[in-house]
Design a protein around this motif. Structure first.
Motif, PDB file in Angstrom:
ATOM      1  N   LEU A   1       0.851  -1.186   0.000  1.00  0.00           N
ATOM      2  CA  LEU A   1       0.000   0.000   0.000  1.00  0.00           C
ATOM      3  C   LEU A   1       0.883   1.230   0.000  1.00  0.00           C
ATOM      4  O   LEU A   1       1.854   1.297   0.763  1.00  0.00           O
ATOM      5  CB  LEU A   1      -0.889   0.000   1.239  1.00  0.00           C
ATOM      6  CG  LEU A   1      -1.826  -1.212   1.370  1.00  0.00           C
ATOM      7  CD1 LEU A   1      -2.153  -1.478   2.823  1.00  0.00           C
ATOM      8  CD2 LEU A   1      -3.084  -1.001   0.553  1.00  0.00           C
ATOM      9  N   ALA A   2       0.571   2.183  -0.864  1.00  0.00           N
ATOM     10  CA  ALA A   2       1.399   3.386  -0.927  1.00  0.00           C
ATOM     11  C   ALA A   2       0.504   4.608  -1.078  1.00  0.00           C
ATOM     12  O   ALA A   2      -0.273   4.701  -2.018  1.00  0.00           O
ATOM     13  CB  ALA A   2       2.384   3.285  -2.091  1.00  0.00           C
ATOM     14  N   ASP A   3       0.623   5.534  -0.122  1.00  0.00           N
ATOM     15  CA  ASP A   3      -0.196   6.745  -0.152  1.00  0.00           C
ATOM     16  C   ASP A   3       0.642   7.904  -0.685  1.00  0.00           C
ATOM     17  O   ASP A   3       1.474   8.456   0.019  1.00  0.00           O
ATOM     18  CB  ASP A   3      -0.712   7.062   1.254  1.00  0.00           C
ATOM     19  CG  ASP A   3      -1.815   8.113   1.227  1.00  0.00           C
ATOM     20  OD1 ASP A   3      -2.042   8.714   0.155  1.00  0.00           O
ATOM     21  OD2 ASP A   3      -2.460   8.316   2.283  1.00  0.00           O
ATOM     22  N   GLU A   4       0.407   8.232  -1.942  1.00  0.00           N
ATOM     23  CA  GLU A   4       1.146   9.303  -2.614  1.00  0.00           C
ATOM     24  C   GLU A   4       2.647   9.215  -2.360  1.00  0.00           C
ATOM     25  O   GLU A   4       3.248  10.155  -1.833  1.00  0.00           O
ATOM     26  CB  GLU A   4       0.612  10.662  -2.156  1.00  0.00           C
ATOM     27  CG  GLU A   4      -0.901  10.746  -2.309  1.00  0.00           C
ATOM     28  CD  GLU A   4      -1.402  12.178  -2.499  1.00  0.00           C
ATOM     29  OE1 GLU A   4      -0.677  12.962  -3.139  1.00  0.00           O
ATOM     30  OE2 GLU A   4      -2.514  12.472  -2.053  1.00  0.00           O
ATOM     31  N   PRO A   5       3.267   8.122  -2.727  1.00  0.00           N
ATOM     32  CA  PRO A   5       4.694   7.928  -2.431  1.00  0.00           C
ATOM     33  C   PRO A   5       5.592   8.899  -3.187  1.00  0.00           C
ATOM     34  O   PRO A   5       6.761   9.063  -2.833  1.00  0.00           O
ATOM     35  CB  PRO A   5       4.956   6.487  -2.872  1.00  0.00           C
ATOM     36  CG  PRO A   5       3.940   6.208  -3.918  1.00  0.00           C
ATOM     37  CD  PRO A   5       2.719   6.989  -3.504  1.00  0.00           C
ATOM     38  N   CYS A   6       5.044   9.528  -4.248  1.00  0.00           N
ATOM     39  CA  CYS A   6       5.892  10.421  -5.047  1.00  0.00           C
ATOM     40  C   CYS A   6       5.598  11.887  -4.788  1.00  0.00           C
ATOM     41  O   CYS A   6       6.140  12.762  -5.470  1.00  0.00           O
ATOM     42  CB  CYS A   6       5.703  10.131  -6.540  1.00  0.00           C
ATOM     43  SG  CYS A   6       5.953   8.409  -6.952  1.00  0.00           S
ATOM     44  N   ALA A   7       4.743  12.162  -3.821  1.00  0.00           N
ATOM     45  CA  ALA A   7       4.293  13.540  -3.615  1.00  0.00           C
ATOM     46  C   ALA A   7       5.444  14.486  -3.302  1.00  0.00           C
ATOM     47  O   ALA A   7       5.395  15.658  -3.652  1.00  0.00           O
ATOM     48  CB  ALA A   7       3.259  13.588  -2.499  1.00  0.00           C
ATOM     49  N   ASN A   8       6.492  13.979  -2.625  1.00  0.00           N
ATOM     50  CA  ASN A   8       7.602  14.862  -2.263  1.00  0.00           C
ATOM     51  C   ASN A   8       8.765  14.776  -3.250  1.00  0.00           C
ATOM     52  O   ASN A   8       9.848  15.275  -2.965  1.00  0.00           O
ATOM     53  CB  ASN A   8       8.126  14.509  -0.866  1.00  0.00           C
ATOM     54  CG  ASN A   8       7.084  14.772   0.208  1.00  0.00           C
ATOM     55  OD1 ASN A   8       6.079  15.446  -0.053  1.00  0.00           O
ATOM     56  ND2 ASN A   8       7.301  14.226   1.387  1.00  0.00           N
ATOM     57  N   LEU A   9       8.541  14.100  -4.373  1.00  0.00           N
ATOM     58  CA  LEU A   9       9.656  13.864  -5.293  1.00  0.00           C
ATOM     59  C   LEU A   9       9.457  14.612  -6.608  1.00  0.00           C
ATOM     60  O   LEU A   9       8.329  14.892  -7.024  1.00  0.00           O
ATOM     61  CB  LEU A   9       9.775  12.360  -5.576  1.00  0.00           C
ATOM     62  CG  LEU A   9      10.008  11.467  -4.360  1.00  0.00           C
ATOM     63  CD1 LEU A   9      10.002  10.006  -4.778  1.00  0.00           C
ATOM     64  CD2 LEU A   9      11.318  11.830  -3.665  1.00  0.00           C
TER      65      LEU A   9
END
Ligand SMILES: Nc1ncnc2c1ncn2[C@@H]1O[C@H](COP(=O)(O)OP(=O)(O)OP(=O)(O)O)[C@@H](O)[C@H]1O
Ligand SMILES: [Mg+2]
Lengths: 224, 400
Positions: free
Chosen positions: A164-172
């Motif tokens: 499960l991944a909640d917006e894993p790229c939001a800070n990238l």
């Protein structure tokens, strides 16, 4: 296999109640890469929290790999998270005092592997996420993208039923986001890893097998 | 189960070795100080009590004090009794005394101190007054016409310094006039001045029993016989032994004799001690607690995430207990080192009390109590904050 039926999450009570989730039916097959999108506040994170056993639904039933999760007590839920679920947070959430390897080592050791097995598995998985040469780096010594890859490795170390991944790229940035998305896609294809990922970026959707669209606490398409 | 402890220990060791060293060091230092504080004052007080007790034995009472039988004013046939006492196993020596008030006059200054008649040779084997000669010499058995004066009694030339009636600064070689209870007045040459540090000694005067007998016309009488035994601390048993050997006179232990005086001093010190201990402990609790609490609150989010990825709360709690125990152990060790240095220093330059230097007495019980209380405090300080934090709602902890 995940089957959520009529899931609801209601915050507050009386006149100020917020229906974060309002009668959600969702089923996800093994090996699927499902993306959840929708406007801010539509209930994406809330749904993922339920799937990740970080929160309990107000009503409805959730069955993961044949287990009705509502029947589990707190300790069993923790064990379930350890053994069956891998969770990736938006802000990586690594323990800053532990090296890349040690961060991954922790959940595998708790699961009861020997130190030798753990070390081996940690090296393997760091190789898989392309961080062979970052084994003994502390989080503070790695880039955001690298930290997120460590977090993904940590989530995968115990061979979870679902990642499960909640917006894993939001800070990238886009380049690092692409690396993460490619990685998850690869894990999904090569390991037949079931993945549920929240993202509101349009361009991420090409990576998903299926897109679940949410609006006002309901699934408007892709729930199956 | 051991698996859990292993992981908890692993986590704790990394959090300690890679965490903030400054805070860690400060905490350890504070625990060390608290430890020293828990030990130091009580050990000094214990040292003072030991000194007082020893002073009482060495200068006033010996181990046992024998006094006249129930209905008698004097001990008679002293020589015979003394031989009997000295034959009892465990007795080192005994010394008969005849003490009573007498008026001493010097250059118009007059005061009425206790005048004690002694057998100097016997006294030397029971008490240590002879070691406290400040000037002149101690008495000899056959001495007549000579007197020893306590330094307090001798007084100062500058009378404003003296807090009790004195002879106004008399010195060795001078003559004083003594008037006895029976009205006899005699001249005595001062043979020595005694400065023992014990008030009751330093405010008295001493002549030989031979001299007193010639004044009072008595022979072989005394009103006290002081007894020195081989071991201190077994006075009660020795008292019974003496009775079994047929001593019918009253027998007191030095504790009986000095009880009131000593109890009140020891009592006051005990109160000081208890207060100081409580304050130290409260400081220890607060400090260990605050540091670990802040540490856990600061890591609230991290603790939530650890739980989210499947680390059981018991592991997390244990890791915080391990951290607290580490702080406790290093703090105590550092405290021991500090204490050692302090004791070394005090041995080199001791605290001097009236009566002599005070050596801190480190009772094992005291050490144990300090360590045990710090241990328990650390345990609670490790347990409670992490227990509270892991009990919180997971999501709100993760949100930070
Ligand atoms: N603890 C809470 N108490 C009250 N309301 C809450 C709480 N958590 C979430 N909500 C509400 O539930 C709704 C859904 O929130 P959720 O976080 O699931 O949205 P989201 O789709 O993940 O949004 P975003 O894209 O901004 O992350 C929102 O209206 C939010 O205000
Ligand atoms: Mg969200």
């Amino acid at each position: 296999m995940i089957i959520g039926s009529n899931l609801a999450k209601i915050y507050g009570k009386g006149s100020v109640e917020v229906r974060a989730l309002d009668g959600v039916d969702i089923s996800i097959r093994k090996g699927e890469f499902v993306g959840i999108t929708g406007a801010s506040g539509s209930g994406k994170s809330t749904l993922l929290h339920l799937l990740g056993l970080l929160d309990r639904p107000t009503s409805g039933s959730l069955i993961i790999d044949g287990v009705e999760v509502a029947s589990l007590n707190e300790r069993q839920r923790t064990l379930f998270r350890l053994n069956r679920l891998g969770y990736v947070f938006q802000d990586y959430a690594l323990v800053p005092e532990l090296t890349a390897e040690e961060n991954i080592y922790l959940p595998s050791k708790v699961r009861g592997m020997t130190v030798k097995e753990c070390t081996r598995a940690c090296r393997d998985i760091l190789g898989l996420v392309g961080l062979k040469d970052r084994v003994s780096f502390l989080p503070g010594e790695m880039s955001g993208g690298e930290q997120q890859r460590v977090a993904i490795a940590r989530a995968l170390i115990n061979n979870p039923a679902i990642l499960l991944a909640d917006e894993p790229c939001a800070n990238l940035d886009t380049r690092n986001s692409t690396v993460i998305l490619e990685l998850i896609r690869k894990l999904n294809k090569e390991l037949d890893q079931t993945v549920v990922m929240v993202s509101h970026e349009e361009w991420h959707q090409k990576y998903f097998d299926r897109v679940v669209v949410m609006q006002d606490g309901k699934i408007v398409s892709g729930g199956e | 189960m051991l698996e859990e402890e292993q992981v908890a220990f692993f986590l704790a060791s990394r959090l300690i070795t890679r965490g903030n060293k400054g805070t860690l060091l400060l905490t350890i230092m504070i625990i060390a100080m608290v430890f020293v504080n828990l030990i130091f004052l009580p050990s000094i007080i214990a040292g003072i009590v030991v000194l007082f007790n020893q002073q009482n034995i060495d200068y006033s009472y010996g181990n046992l004090v024998i006094e006249p039988r129930e209905d008698q004013l004097l001990i008679t046939r002293v020589g015979e009794l003394q031989q009997k006492i000295n034959r009892v196993p465990g007795v080192v020596a005994s010394t008969p005394r005849y003490s009573g008030a007498a008026t001493i006059v010097s250059k118009g200054k007059s005061t009425t101190p206790l005048l004690i008649a002694i057998n100097p040779d016997d006294e030397k084997q029971v008490l240590k007054i002879h070691t406290g000669i400040a000037s002149g010499d101690y008495l000899n058995d056959g001495d007549t016409g000579q007197i020893l004066i306590g330094t307090t009694l001798a007084g100062n030339k500058d009378q404003t310094v003296d807090r009790t009636p004195t002879l106004g600064g008399v010195d060795v070689g001078k003559t004083v006039e003594v008037t006895f209870r029976n009205g006899v007045t005699r001249q005595y040459r001062i043979k020595g001045i005694i400065a023992s540090g014990q008030f009751s000694v330093d405010s008295s005067a001493f002549i030989t029993r031979k001299e007193l007998d010639s004044v009072l016309g008595t022979t072989d009488t005394a009103n006290q016989i002081l007894v020195r035994t081989q071991t201190t601390g077994k006075e009660e048993a020795m008292r019974i032994t003496l009775m079994q050997y047929g001593i019918q006179e009253k027998i007191w232990t030095w504790q009986d004799k000095s009880a009131d005086f000593l109890k009140s001093i020891v009592g006051s010190f005990d109160i000081i001690n208890v207060i100081s201990t409580i304050v130290s402990l409260v400081i220890a609790v607060v400090v260990i607690f605050i540091v670990i609490f802040i540490n856990t609150v600061y890591r609230r989010k991290q603790i939530g995430i650890l739980q989210a990825i499947g680390i059981d709360r018991s592991i997390i709690i244990k890791s915080y207990i391990f951290q607290a125990l580490f702080i406790f152990a290093s703090g105590t060790l550092a405290g021991c080192a500090l204490l050692f240095v302090l004791l070394q220093y005090l041995t080199a330059s001791p605290l001097v009390f009236p009566g002599g230097p005070v050596a801190p007495v480190l009772e094992p019980m005291l050490l144990f109590r300090a360590i045990a209380s710090l241990f328990i405090v650390s345990l609670i300080a490790g347990f409670l904050p992490s227990w509270l934090t892991t009990r919180e709602d997971l999501l709100s902890a993760i949100r930070g």
